[in-house]
Design a protein around this motif. Sequence first.
Motif, short mmCIF file in Angstrom:
data_model
loop_
_atom_site.label_atom_id
_atom_site.label_comp_id
_atom_site.label_asym_id
_atom_site.label_seq_id
_atom_site.Cartn_x
_atom_site.Cartn_y
_atom_site.Cartn_z
N LEU A 47 0.82 -1.20 0.00
CA LEU A 47 0.00 0.00 0.00
C LEU A 47 0.86 1.26 0.00
CD1 LEU A 47 -2.78 -0.95 2.60
CD2 LEU A 47 -2.97 -0.90 0.10
N LEU A 48 2.07 1.17 0.53
CA LEU A 48 2.98 2.31 0.59
C LEU A 48 3.83 2.42 -0.67
CD1 LEU A 48 3.70 4.50 2.75
CD2 LEU A 48 5.63 3.06 3.40
N GLY A 49 3.71 1.45 -1.57
CA GLY A 49 4.55 1.44 -2.77
C GLY A 49 5.89 0.78 -2.57
N ALA A 50 6.13 0.20 -1.39
CA ALA A 50 7.40 -0.48 -1.10
C ALA A 50 7.24 -1.97 -1.42
CB ALA A 50 7.80 -0.27 0.35
N HIS A 51 7.09 -2.28 -2.69
CA HIS A 51 6.76 -3.64 -3.11
C HIS A 51 7.92 -4.60 -2.86
CE1 HIS A 51 3.50 -1.48 -4.94
NE2 HIS A 51 4.25 -0.96 -5.90
N ARG A 52 7.58 -5.88 -2.80
CA ARG A 52 8.58 -6.93 -2.71
C ARG A 52 8.81 -7.50 -4.11
NH1 ARG A 52 10.57 -5.97 2.42
NH2 ARG A 52 9.50 -7.19 4.04
N PHE A 53 10.07 -7.56 -4.53
CA PHE A 53 10.41 -8.06 -5.86
C PHE A 53 10.87 -9.52 -5.77
CE2 PHE A 53 11.99 -3.48 -6.18
CZ PHE A 53 10.74 -3.01 -6.55
N THR A 54 10.84 -10.19 -6.90
CA THR A 54 11.36 -11.54 -6.97
C THR A 54 11.93 -11.77 -8.36
OG1 THR A 54 10.85 -13.89 -6.63
CG2 THR A 54 9.15 -12.57 -7.69
N GLY A 55 13.02 -12.51 -8.43
CA GLY A 55 13.61 -12.84 -9.72
C GLY A 55 14.42 -11.71 -10.31
N PRO A 56 14.94 -11.91 -11.51
CA PRO A 56 15.83 -10.93 -12.12
C PRO A 56 15.07 -9.70 -12.64
CG PRO A 56 15.43 -12.72 -13.65
CD PRO A 56 14.77 -13.12 -12.35
N VAL A 57 15.84 -8.62 -12.83
CA VAL A 57 15.32 -7.41 -13.47
C VAL A 57 15.61 -7.53 -14.96
CG1 VAL A 57 15.50 -4.89 -13.59
CG2 VAL A 57 15.78 -6.07 -11.40
N SER A 58 14.64 -7.11 -15.78
CA SER A 58 14.80 -7.18 -17.24
C SER A 58 14.61 -5.80 -17.85
CB SER A 58 13.79 -8.17 -17.85
OG SER A 58 13.96 -9.47 -17.31
N GLU A 59 15.18 -5.62 -19.04
CA GLU A 59 14.95 -4.39 -19.80
C GLU A 59 14.38 -4.75 -21.16
OE1 GLU A 59 18.17 -2.16 -21.48
OE2 GLU A 59 19.60 -3.79 -21.15
N GLN A 60 13.65 -3.82 -21.73
CA GLN A 60 13.08 -4.04 -23.06
C GLN A 60 14.10 -3.66 -24.12
OE1 GLN A 60 9.62 -1.67 -24.54
NE2 GLN A 60 8.56 -3.64 -24.46
N ARG A 61 14.41 -4.63 -24.98
CA ARG A 61 15.36 -4.40 -26.08
C ARG A 61 14.76 -4.95 -27.37
NH1 ARG A 61 20.79 -7.17 -23.61
NH2 ARG A 61 20.88 -6.06 -21.61
N ASP A 62 14.56 -4.07 -28.33
CA ASP A 62 14.05 -4.49 -29.64
C ASP A 62 12.78 -5.32 -29.52
OD1 ASP A 62 16.29 -3.27 -30.83
OD2 ASP A 62 17.49 -5.08 -30.50
N GLY A 63 11.89 -4.88 -28.64
CA GLY A 63 10.61 -5.55 -28.50
C GLY A 63 10.61 -6.79 -27.67
N ALA A 64 11.77 -7.19 -27.13
CA ALA A 64 11.86 -8.38 -26.27
C ALA A 64 12.44 -7.96 -24.92
CB ALA A 64 12.72 -9.44 -26.94
N TRP A 65 12.32 -8.87 -23.95
CA TRP A 65 12.83 -8.60 -22.61
C TRP A 65 14.12 -9.37 -22.39
CZ3 TRP A 65 10.90 -4.78 -19.80
CH2 TRP A 65 9.62 -4.32 -20.08
N ALA A 66 15.15 -8.66 -21.92
CA ALA A 66 16.46 -9.26 -21.67
C ALA A 66 16.88 -8.97 -20.23
CB ALA A 66 17.50 -8.71 -22.65
N GLU A 67 17.46 -9.95 -19.58
CA GLU A 67 17.85 -9.79 -18.18
C GLU A 67 18.95 -8.74 -18.03
OE1 GLU A 67 19.75 -12.60 -14.66
OE2 GLU A 67 18.36 -13.48 -16.13
#
Length: 556
Positions: A47-67
Motif C-alpha cells: 500500500l505504501l509502494g514499497a513492493h517486494r520483488f522476486t527474480g531478475p530485473v529485465s529491460e526491453q530491447r528491440d521488442g523483447a525482454w532481456a535480463e
Amino acid sequence: MAHTLLNCLLREVSGPEHQSVVTDGRLLLRLPRRGVLLRVALRRTSLLGAHRFTGPVSEQRDGAWAEVDWRRLAEYTHDELSLRTGVRDEEFLEQIASSHGAVDTALAATRAAHHPTDDRLSTYLASEQSLLFGHRFHPTPKARTGDPRAWSAYAPEAGASFPLRHLAVRADLTAEEHADPAAVAALDRQRRDVPGRLPAAARAPLAVRDTPRPPAAARRPRPRRRRRPGPGRTAVRRHRVGAHAVRRGDVPQVQPECADHQLPAQEQQLRAVRRRRPHPGPGTGAGRPGRALPRQRRPARARLSHARPPRSRRHTGPRTVRGLRRHRPRGPAATARPGTTPLLAAAVADEYPTGPAHISRLLAGADEQAALDWWSTYLDLLLPPVLAAYFDHGLVLEPHLQNVLICVDGEGRPAQVLFRDLEGTELVPDHHEDTLAALPPEVAGPLTYDAQRGWDRVVYCLLVNHIAELLAALADLHPQAEAALWGRVRDTLRSYTDRFGCPPRLSALLAGVPLPAKANLLTRWERKADREAGYVRLPSPLAEDILRDTTGSAAR
C-alpha cells in the motif's frame, strides 16, 4: 543489489515522476532520460509502494525482454541521475561495486561461534550481526573502503571477535562528559597498568594497526604523551563498524550487565556511505543533544518515564582524547527488563530471515489474529513516547530500525522498547529558546531542526523507516492482513490523540497526508550531509477512507 537499486529508483525517481506502473504481477519502471524500460516480477504489492520483488530485473530491447545484471542497472542509474542533475558522480559506481562486494564477502564468511555468558546475550549479538544485505532503500548500504581481508576481521556479518584496543592517555589530555560520574568505571577497570594515564578506546583500530611507527632514529627522546595502543583484556564482538573504526563492541566477559560500548565512528560508515558534519570535541559545550545537552534531556526523560514505562537508553559516560570523539559504556542487558531479550529492530524487520531475531521466528506458527495482537502490543510501546517527545518536549528522536531494540519475553512477545544512539536527536527551537540562546550560534544551529523539518524527520524514522518495514515483514507472513496492520497503526495514533490531544500535524497524519521518505539515493548522489537530506512524499495508507476502500470496511 539490483532489487535495492530498483527500490531507490521507484521511490525517488520514477515513482514521483509517474514513470512506473504495476500490471500483471509485475512492476514496469521507466528511466525517462536514459530511455530504458525495466521490468521485475512482484512477490507482493505494498500500500505504501514499497513492493517486494522476486527474480531478475529485465529491460526491453528491440521488442523483447532481456535480463539486466546489477552492474548494468547501476550504469543506467548513474546515467539517469547525470542527465537529471547535470552533474556526474564518479564515486557512485565504485561505491555500488564496493557494497556488492561486501555482501558477497559477508555471505561467504565463516561466522564465528559465540560463547556468551547467557543465551539472551547470544541472541542479542546474533540480531546485531545478522544484517547481511543492509538498508533496502539505500543505493550503497554496505559500501566499504579498503581490503576486505582487513575490514572483515571487524565486520558484524562475519561474527567477528577481536581485542579492544586502548590508548593510554595522560589524564590532563582527556576530556569527559558524564550523565553519571560512575559511567566510565567499566572502562577504567580495563587497564590499570599505566600510572597517571587513563584508557580511551582507540579511535580507529584499522588505522592504528596500519599506521607505521617512525624509525628509531626519527623518534624524539622526550616522553610520549600517548602510549602505543594495546589490546584490552577481552575480545570484543563487533556490532557496527566505521570505515576504519569500531562503532560498537560487546565485552560480555568483563561486565555482562554493561556489555555494549559505543566507540568512536569515522566520517564514512561501512553500513551506508554517508556524510556527516564534523563535531567539536567534548568540553567545548558543542556537539549534538545526545552528547552536549544531556541535562537538557534529563527532565523530559524523567517525565516520559513517569507517564509511561521507561523506554530510552541514556548516553552515559563519553571519554576521548581532546579533539576526538567519545567512548560511552552502555549495555542493553542493563536496561532490558528481567526475563526479556533485546533484539535489534532492523533484524526483526529484515526482508530476509537471516537471523534468529526475525519476525518469522518470533511468530512461528502464529495465525493472523496472533500477528495482529503482537503488532498492537508493539505499537503501544513504540508510538507514544516518540510522539510525546516531539509534541510535549520539542525533542526530535530518530527511532529508525537501527536505533531501536525490541525486548521480547519468553514467548516472543514485545515487552519493552529501548531507544539508543541519540546521535540524531535535535531540539525544536520553540521549546528550548532559553537553552539555545545561551549557546553560540555555531553550536545552537546544528542542534536544532525547525518544526516542519523536525516533524518530517520523526515521521520518516518512525513510520516509513521503522513501522512500514516491520509491517512489511508481518505482511510477508500474512499478505491479506496488510490493510488491517495499517489499521492498527491508525488505531494506536487515534488512541494517543484521545488521551493527549490531537495537534494539527498529527491530525493531518491521520487524514492521510503524504508521508516523508528520506531520499537516500539523491542525497548520496548530491553528496549532501545526512542532516541536509531531502524527502520525497509517499501515498499514505493511514486515512480511514483509504483503509475502507482497500478492505470494504474500515480495517480494525
